[in-house]
Design an enzyme around this catalytic site. Structure first.
Site, PDB file in Angstrom:
ATOM      1  N   GLU A 122       0.809  -1.230   0.000  1.00 53.53           N
ATOM      2  CA  GLU A 122       0.000   0.000   0.000  1.00 53.53           C
ATOM      3  C   GLU A 122       0.836   1.270   0.000  1.00 53.53           C
ATOM      4  O   GLU A 122       0.618   2.170   0.804  1.00 53.53           O
ATOM      5  CB  GLU A 122      -0.966  -0.017   1.197  1.00 53.53           C
ATOM      6  N   ASN A 129       2.116  -5.296  -2.999  1.00 56.19           N
ATOM      7  CA  ASN A 129       0.722  -5.620  -2.672  1.00 56.19           C
ATOM      8  C   ASN A 129      -0.094  -4.343  -2.454  1.00 56.19           C
ATOM      9  O   ASN A 129       0.358  -3.444  -1.743  1.00 56.19           O
ATOM     10  CB  ASN A 129       0.737  -6.459  -1.377  1.00 56.19           C
ATOM     11  N   HIS A 188     -10.266  -6.014  -1.890  1.00 55.24           N
ATOM     12  CA  HIS A 188     -11.266  -5.599  -0.889  1.00 55.24           C
ATOM     13  C   HIS A 188     -12.363  -4.835  -1.625  1.00 55.24           C
ATOM     14  O   HIS A 188     -12.180  -3.681  -1.996  1.00 55.24           O
ATOM     15  CB  HIS A 188     -10.640  -4.689   0.170  1.00 55.24           C
ATOM     16  N   GLU A 194      -6.150 -10.592  -0.608  1.00 50.55           N
ATOM     17  CA  GLU A 194      -6.941 -10.243   0.595  1.00 50.55           C
ATOM     18  C   GLU A 194      -8.426 -10.106   0.249  1.00 50.55           C
ATOM     19  O   GLU A 194      -9.094  -9.159   0.675  1.00 50.55           O
ATOM     20  CB  GLU A 194      -6.453  -8.905   1.186  1.00 50.55           C
ATOM     21  N   ASP A 202     -12.218  -9.863   0.062  1.00 47.42           N
ATOM     22  CA  ASP A 202     -13.497  -9.914   0.776  1.00 47.42           C
ATOM     23  C   ASP A 202     -14.428  -8.891   0.136  1.00 47.42           C
ATOM     24  O   ASP A 202     -13.974  -7.952  -0.504  1.00 47.42           O
ATOM     25  CB  ASP A 202     -13.375  -9.709   2.302  1.00 47.42           C
TER      26      ASP A 202
HETATM   27  O1  G3I Z   1      -2.910  -5.422  19.236  1.00 48.04           O
HETATM   28  C1  G3I Z   1      -4.123  -5.032  19.828  1.00 48.04           C
HETATM   29  C2  G3I Z   1      -4.420  -5.921  20.973  1.00 48.04           C
HETATM   30  O2  G3I Z   1      -3.410  -5.774  21.944  1.00 48.04           O
HETATM   31  C3  G3I Z   1      -5.800  -5.592  21.546  1.00 48.04           C
HETATM   32  O3  G3I Z   1      -6.133  -6.549  22.507  1.00 48.04           O
HETATM   33  C4  G3I Z   1      -6.854  -5.617  20.439  1.00 48.04           C
HETATM   34  C5  G3I Z   1      -8.207  -5.181  20.952  1.00 48.04           C
HETATM   35  O4  G3I Z   1      -9.067  -4.854  19.893  1.00 48.04           O
HETATM   36  O5  G3I Z   1      -6.475  -4.755  19.420  1.00 48.04           O
HETATM   37  C6  G3I Z   1      -5.263  -5.176  18.850  1.00 48.04           C
HETATM   38  O6  G3I Z   1      -4.905  -4.483  17.683  1.00 48.04           O
HETATM   39  C7  G3I Z   1      -5.742  -4.643  16.575  1.00 48.04           C
HETATM   40  C8  G3I Z   1      -5.035  -5.514  15.526  1.00 48.04           C
HETATM   41  O7  G3I Z   1      -5.784  -5.537  14.331  1.00 48.04           O
HETATM   42  C9  G3I Z   1      -4.819  -6.940  15.999  1.00 48.04           C
HETATM   43  O8  G3I Z   1      -6.025  -7.551  16.269  1.00 48.04           O
HETATM   44  C10 G3I Z   1      -6.012  -3.263  16.014  1.00 48.04           C
HETATM   45  O9  G3I Z   1      -6.790  -2.540  16.939  1.00 48.04           O
HETATM   46  C11 G3I Z   1      -6.698  -3.356  14.689  1.00 48.04           C
HETATM   47  O10 G3I Z   1      -6.752  -2.045  14.113  1.00 48.04           O
HETATM   48  C12 G3I Z   1      -5.936  -4.276  13.751  1.00 48.04           C
HETATM   49  O11 G3I Z   1      -6.640  -4.322  12.539  1.00 48.04           O
HETATM   50  C13 G3I Z   1      -5.976  -4.953  11.459  1.00 48.04           C
HETATM   51  C14 G3I Z   1      -5.742  -3.923  10.357  1.00 48.04           C
HETATM   52  O12 G3I Z   1      -5.118  -4.570   9.247  1.00 48.04           O
HETATM   53  C15 G3I Z   1      -4.860  -2.788  10.882  1.00 48.04           C
HETATM   54  O13 G3I Z   1      -4.264  -2.051   9.925  1.00 48.04           O
HETATM   55  C16 G3I Z   1      -6.863  -6.052  10.906  1.00 48.04           C
HETATM   56  O14 G3I Z   1      -6.994  -7.083  11.904  1.00 48.04           O
HETATM   57  C17 G3I Z   1      -6.279  -6.636   9.640  1.00 48.04           C
HETATM   58  O15 G3I Z   1      -7.215  -7.494   9.032  1.00 48.04           O
HETATM   59  C18 G3I Z   1      -5.966  -5.509   8.660  1.00 48.04           C
HETATM   60  O16 G3I Z   1      -5.365  -6.074   7.523  1.00 48.04           O
HETATM   61  C19 G3I Z   1      -5.040  -5.187   6.456  1.00 48.04           C
HETATM   62  C20 G3I Z   1      -3.839  -5.789   5.728  1.00 48.04           C
HETATM   63  O17 G3I Z   1      -2.793  -6.032   6.635  1.00 48.04           O
HETATM   64  C21 G3I Z   1      -3.373  -4.874   4.597  1.00 48.04           C
HETATM   65  N1  G3I Z   1      -4.451  -4.545   3.704  1.00 48.04           N
HETATM   66  C22 G3I Z   1      -5.670  -4.052   4.312  1.00 48.04           C
HETATM   67  C23 G3I Z   1      -6.153  -5.025   5.399  1.00 48.04           C
HETATM   68  C24 G3I Z   1      -7.459  -4.589   5.958  1.00 48.04           C
HETATM   69  O18 G3I Z   1      -7.319  -3.358   6.647  1.00 48.04           O
END
Ligand code: G3I
Length: 395
Positions: free
Chosen positions: A170, A216, A258, A289, A291
């Site tokens: 990205e 990517n 997405h 990715e 969905d």
């Molecule tokens: O690490 C904390 C954890 O300590 C806490 O307990 C928990 C409570 O909600 O939050 C945790 O962090 C979260 C993390 O995912 C791990 O679960 C973040 O708040 C959350 O923002 C994060 O979201 C991820 C997102 O990327 C962040 O940028 C999504 O799971 C993940 O699916 C998403 O994936 C991205 C790809 O890497 C790149 N392309 C887009 C895609 C969708 O956004």
């Protein structure tokens, strides 16, 4: 009929089931006609079918179905979060490999290939890094060294176990960003300039000569105006072409996929044309990715089938568009969904009022999208769909 002509004439990639059974299968394990899982049906085309894996869900003893389905339906896995910088190196110089290694062990046990996600991205960076740059305690020169060290350490740790690495993720803006003319965005471009992209690929290649190295991004499923100022796919295409001209070892472009049912989205021919154009540069492609989310109106939340059914159908149609295009281009190596169940999806957390993005519902019931993917994999065959052409890592 050659694939090229098929795309030009707009035919849909469907042949008989009988014809398919004659295809060789080499992806992971032999094709078994009795097994109707996505991973096994993908084998007929040498196509790897993958999912992002949420490690908390995988390890939840109260939810064994999640683990069963990751193992039985998919031939490649991607860590949804545990290979990101904040997870691997939460404290400077101290790495926590355990969750990622656990996923790799799971993949090995289940005969799955692994997509490494992600080496360089502006999100989910550790606080010590972003704060250090902000407060000036990390200089530009030190930042470049930190990036090189991180890539080298991570790629060496996983060496030999990663099939495809998302090296840079990205890096390109969207037309709705400011300025609206497409540009290299985010932390790394801001602090190191766009040359970090070429550097990242070279450092990754030096650390693992065999992994396939991918760029990517999202919103690159099809070409638009053809003007790199507002066509992100064209911008990424030009970037890849320039990297190749500089002999940068990039092997592939990952199109995230997405999508949302509220948008116009694309048809199979547009997406197939984009994959073919990237392949024309000598690159592999992959959907990384996928969905397809929907807006959750009050009626949807209340179970109104008049609103739910069109969403399920539109979501399924979009999965199918991407999958058919991938099947039709022999350089498209894998089709990965970003989580497979609505029970564990980033979509509601991120968008609030959107959801229903995955191929199984919250109770692990396969949705229309799952069945349509399955049908695409079953009915596609020669002469329209032929086995994949393996990509060789570029030196
Ligand atoms: O690490 C904390 C954890 O300590 C806490 O307990 C928990 C409570 O909600 O939050 C945790 O962090 C979260 C993390 O995912 C791990 O679960 C973040 O708040 C959350 O923002 C994060 O979201 C991820 C997102 O990327 C962040 O940028 C999504 O799971 C993940 O699916 C998403 O994936 C991205 C790809 O890497 C790149 N392309 C887009 C895609 C969708 O956004």
């Amino acid at each position: 009929m050659r694939i090229k002509r098929w795309i030009a004439t707009g035919a849909v990639a469907i042949a008989t089931v009988g014809a398919l059974n004659t295809l060789p299968a080499s992806a992971g394990r032999p094709y078994n006609p009795a097994d109707q899982s996505l991973r096994n049906l993908g084998l007929r085309h040498d196509l790897y079918i993958g999912t992002a894996v949420d490690m908390a869900a995988l390890n939840d003893a109260a939810d064994p179905r999640y683990r069963e389905l990751v193992a039985s339906q998919f031939s490649t896995v991607t860590a949804e979060n545990v290979m990101k910088w904040e997870s691997l190196e939460p404290t400077r110089g101290t790495y926590d490999w355990a969750p990622a290694d656990e996923l790799l062990a799971f993949a090995q046990q289940n005969n799955q290939r692994v997509r490494g996600h992600v080496l360089v991205w502006q999100n989910q960076l550790p606080g010590w890094l972003t704060t250090g740059v902000e407060d000036g305690s990390i200089s530009t020169e030190q930042l470049r060294d930190i990036l090189r060290n991180h890539i080298t350490t991570v790629v060496k740790h996983f060496k030999g176990r990663i099939w495809q690495w998302d090296v840079v993720n990205e890096a390109v803006s969207d037309p709705w960003d400011s300025p609206s003319t497409l540009h290299y965005k985010g932390f790394w471009a801001q602090h190191l300039g766009p040359d970090y992209i070429a550097d990242a690929f070279r450092w990754a290649r030096a650390a693992d000569p065999k992994a396939l190295l991918f760029y990517n991004d999202y919103n690159i499923e099809a070409f638009g105006s053809g003007d790199p100022a507002d066509d992100k796919t064209q911008f990424v295409y030009d970037m890849a072409k320039n990297l190749l001209a500089q002999r940068v070892p990039i092997d592939g472009v990952g199109s995230q996929g997405h999508l949302g049912t509220q948008y116009g989205n694309y048809d199979t021919l547009q997406v197939a044309a984009a994959l073919k154009k990237f392949a024309g540069l000598g690159l592999a492609t992959a959907f990384t990715e996928v969905d397809v989310r929907s807006q959750l109106t009050e009626a949807v939340r209340n179970g109104d089938s008049n609103e739910i059914n069109p969403r399920l159908q539109a979501s399924a149609a979009n999965y199918s568009v991407l999958l058919q295009a991938c099947l039709a281009d022999r350089h498209c190596l894998s089709f990965t969904v970003w989580g497979f169940t609505d029970k564990h999806s980033w979509v509601p957390d991120w968008f609030g009022n959107e959801g229903m993005a995955n191929i199984y519902d919250e109770n692990y019931q396969p949705k229309r999208a799952y069945h349509l993917m399955k049908a695409d994999l079953i009915y596609a065959g020669p002469p329209y769909v032929l086995p994949r052409i393996a990509q060789k890592p570029r030196r």
